[in-house]
Scaffold this motif. Sequence first.
Motif, PDB file in Angstrom:
ATOM      1  N   ARG A  16      -7.093   8.342  -8.912  1.00  0.00           N
ATOM      2  CA  ARG A  16      -6.505   8.027  -7.602  1.00  0.00           C
ATOM      3  C   ARG A  16      -6.529   9.263  -6.717  1.00  0.00           C
ATOM      4  NH1 ARG A  16      -2.682   4.986 -10.563  1.00  0.00           N
ATOM      5  NH2 ARG A  16      -1.208   6.708 -10.507  1.00  0.00           N
ATOM      6  N   LEU A  20      -8.323   9.815  -3.073  1.00  0.00           N
ATOM      7  CA  LEU A  20      -7.600  10.296  -1.895  1.00  0.00           C
ATOM      8  C   LEU A  20      -8.266  11.521  -1.314  1.00  0.00           C
ATOM      9  CD1 LEU A  20      -3.921   9.817  -3.086  1.00  0.00           C
ATOM     10  CD2 LEU A  20      -5.106   8.513  -1.310  1.00  0.00           C
ATOM     11  N   LEU A  23     -11.316  10.478   0.678  1.00  0.00           N
ATOM     12  CA  LEU A  23     -10.968   9.948   1.990  1.00  0.00           C
ATOM     13  C   LEU A  23     -10.530  11.068   2.909  1.00  0.00           C
ATOM     14  CD1 LEU A  23     -10.491   7.639   3.923  1.00  0.00           C
ATOM     15  CD2 LEU A  23      -8.215   7.319   2.922  1.00  0.00           C
ATOM     16  N   LYS A 440     -12.830   3.305   4.701  1.00  0.00           N
ATOM     17  CA  LYS A 440     -11.486   2.866   4.343  1.00  0.00           C
ATOM     18  C   LYS A 440     -11.535   1.556   3.562  1.00  0.00           C
ATOM     19  CE  LYS A 440      -7.032   1.507   6.317  1.00  0.00           C
ATOM     20  NZ  LYS A 440      -6.263   1.290   7.564  1.00  0.00           N
ATOM     21  N   ALA A 441     -12.366   0.614   4.027  1.00  0.00           N
ATOM     22  CA  ALA A 441     -12.474  -0.674   3.345  1.00  0.00           C
ATOM     23  C   ALA A 441     -13.006  -0.504   1.926  1.00  0.00           C
ATOM     24  CB  ALA A 441     -13.390  -1.598   4.150  1.00  0.00           C
ATOM     25  N   GLU A 442     -13.974   0.395   1.756  1.00  0.00           N
ATOM     26  CA  GLU A 442     -14.533   0.640   0.433  1.00  0.00           C
ATOM     27  C   GLU A 442     -13.497   1.207  -0.516  1.00  0.00           C
ATOM     28  OE1 GLU A 442     -17.993   3.456  -1.635  1.00  0.00           O
ATOM     29  OE2 GLU A 442     -17.904   3.205   0.546  1.00  0.00           O
ATOM     30  N   LEU A 443     -12.719   2.158  -0.052  1.00  0.00           N
ATOM     31  CA  LEU A 443     -11.702   2.767  -0.898  1.00  0.00           C
ATOM     32  C   LEU A 443     -10.586   1.780  -1.229  1.00  0.00           C
ATOM     33  CD1 LEU A 443     -11.434   6.315   0.712  1.00  0.00           C
ATOM     34  CD2 LEU A 443     -12.532   5.685  -1.437  1.00  0.00           C
ATOM     35  N   GLU A 444     -10.271   0.894  -0.298  1.00  0.00           N
ATOM     36  CA  GLU A 444      -9.218  -0.093  -0.559  1.00  0.00           C
ATOM     37  C   GLU A 444      -9.611  -1.065  -1.668  1.00  0.00           C
ATOM     38  OE1 GLU A 444      -8.606  -1.769   3.302  1.00  0.00           O
ATOM     39  OE2 GLU A 444      -6.943  -0.399   3.785  1.00  0.00           O
ATOM     40  N   LYS A 445     -10.909  -1.263  -1.880  1.00  0.00           N
ATOM     41  CA  LYS A 445     -11.388  -2.187  -2.910  1.00  0.00           C
ATOM     42  C   LYS A 445     -11.434  -1.539  -4.293  1.00  0.00           C
ATOM     43  CE  LYS A 445     -14.342  -4.764   0.298  1.00  0.00           C
ATOM     44  NZ  LYS A 445     -15.755  -5.093   0.658  1.00  0.00           N
ATOM     45  N   GLU A 448      -8.463   1.497  -8.649  1.00  0.00           N
ATOM     46  CA  GLU A 448      -7.309   2.395  -8.677  1.00  0.00           C
ATOM     47  C   GLU A 448      -6.377   2.186  -7.484  1.00  0.00           C
ATOM     48  OE1 GLU A 448     -10.354   3.186  -9.174  1.00  0.00           O
ATOM     49  OE2 GLU A 448     -10.518   4.229 -11.098  1.00  0.00           O
ATOM     50  N   ASN A 449      -6.868   1.537  -6.440  1.00  0.00           N
ATOM     51  CA  ASN A 449      -6.045   1.325  -5.246  1.00  0.00           C
ATOM     52  C   ASN A 449      -5.486  -0.088  -5.154  1.00  0.00           C
ATOM     53  OD1 ASN A 449      -6.362   3.951  -4.246  1.00  0.00           O
ATOM     54  ND2 ASN A 449      -8.332   3.435  -3.315  1.00  0.00           N
ATOM     55  N   GLN A 450      -5.635  -0.883  -6.233  1.00  0.00           N
ATOM     56  CA  GLN A 450      -5.090  -2.230  -6.250  1.00  0.00           C
ATOM     57  C   GLN A 450      -3.627  -2.207  -6.681  1.00  0.00           C
ATOM     58  OE1 GLN A 450      -7.124  -4.582  -4.925  1.00  0.00           O
ATOM     59  NE2 GLN A 450      -8.340  -2.710  -4.676  1.00  0.00           N
TER      60      GLN A 450
END
Length: 468
Positions: A16, A20, A23, A440-445, A448-450
């Motif tokens: 994670r 971060l 990003l 941002k959309a890629e990292l949200e998927k 580890e970010n779920q």
Amino acid sequence: MTHSSTNAAVRRAARRGTLLLLLAGAVADAQKPLPAASTTLIRNATILTVTKGTLRNADLLMEHGKIARIGTHLRAPAGATIVDGTGKYVMPGIIDPHSHSMIDAVNEGTLSVTSMVNIEDVLNPTSPAIYRELAGGVTTINVLHGSANTIGGQTITVKLKWGEPVDSMIFPGALPGIKFALGENVTRKDNPPPAGQERRYPFTRMGQEEVLRDAFTRAQNYRAEWAAYHAAVARGAKDLVPPRRDLALDPLVQVLEGKRIVNVHSYRADEILMMVNLARDFGFHVLIQHGLEAYKIASEIAAAGDGVSTFEDSWGYKIEAEDAIPYNVAILMRHGVVVTINSDDDGRARRLNVDAAKEMRYGGLTEDEALRTITYNGAVQLGVQNRVGSLEVGKDADVAIWDADPLSVYAKVDQTYIDGEKFFDRQQDLARRDSLVALKAELEKAPENQPPAQGRGRIVPPTTGGSK
């Protein structure tokens, strides 16, 4: 938690953290200062010098961080970057004399006198407010401690060099400052202490004056002690014990010696007049911050040689602001007071050009007079008028290029330069927004970010020194 599950949690946390960092790195790369050009020529623009009138269809050359030439038909040196200024307006970078941007703390309010603390220690060079204010043409800000105590912390003037270390942002040669405060913010009459805790002194305006006079009397004595010690050493005295160092009095001695600017939060005419008289008694000047009733004593402020930095039309938010009027700036200016408009707010800081424009409506200021309230006058108040605040040959190349007259509500900043280096470019900002949204959309998927599975809480790795 077992040893294996702990290790797994640590590995998940590390992944994670890596995401971060990716990003944060991408955002920093997208918004870091653009490549510096040692020489930039802006051609065929309307140049608002502020101090030497308006030049139509003129050129401005920035070289080695300074304004090298201003005129018409200037020849571009070899390798210079050419900016087409046709239809554009060029003005000095805006100066905000009252800011709380880019700080991680604002008040050390536990004592009535906290002159030992320094806002420089909590400057945050990654604050998004820096970039946003560049987008509003702001290049220099006076970063203040809050107004929780009669004598607050030390202050600092910075240039908004987004993406650079804090040390690179501090305005070289600018006088340091200190924040004082009067009135309701200090007395806290609408904010009683918790049960069992004593109310902090002072509770009245007369108590605030006593705190100030006591502190400066002690500072005078402290300075005398050190002067006597240094004189004795100069005469050849041996084995002397120097006076005890007092970190709270050191900045006040600098005030007495004209080496530190006093910024005084104050609204009411009576308390402003008290501060002006007290400063005269101890031999220093003050910069009144807010000063919404300063128009009532404009002659007295002018006679003292003090300045005022105020809002254009922000009032009615508390009793102290009840007598504010939109003509405050114009009245003070007509009495000879060096007056500025400030933000005291990250959002308002991006629109100081609009606040300045209102002064042409409320008080009949000329265009140059209105621009002075957000440029040159601020430089005078901060003691840096020989460096910034107007477009003159030899001054720092702190420049904003606007797509329309900056005193129009429709005007936007195209580019902002500090020391000749471009720190904001609207077109490049717009061009990279889609890529940031996609990242941002890629990292949200990423797994580890779920959110954690239903019924399971987030696993937090143990801290160093034990686990609970």
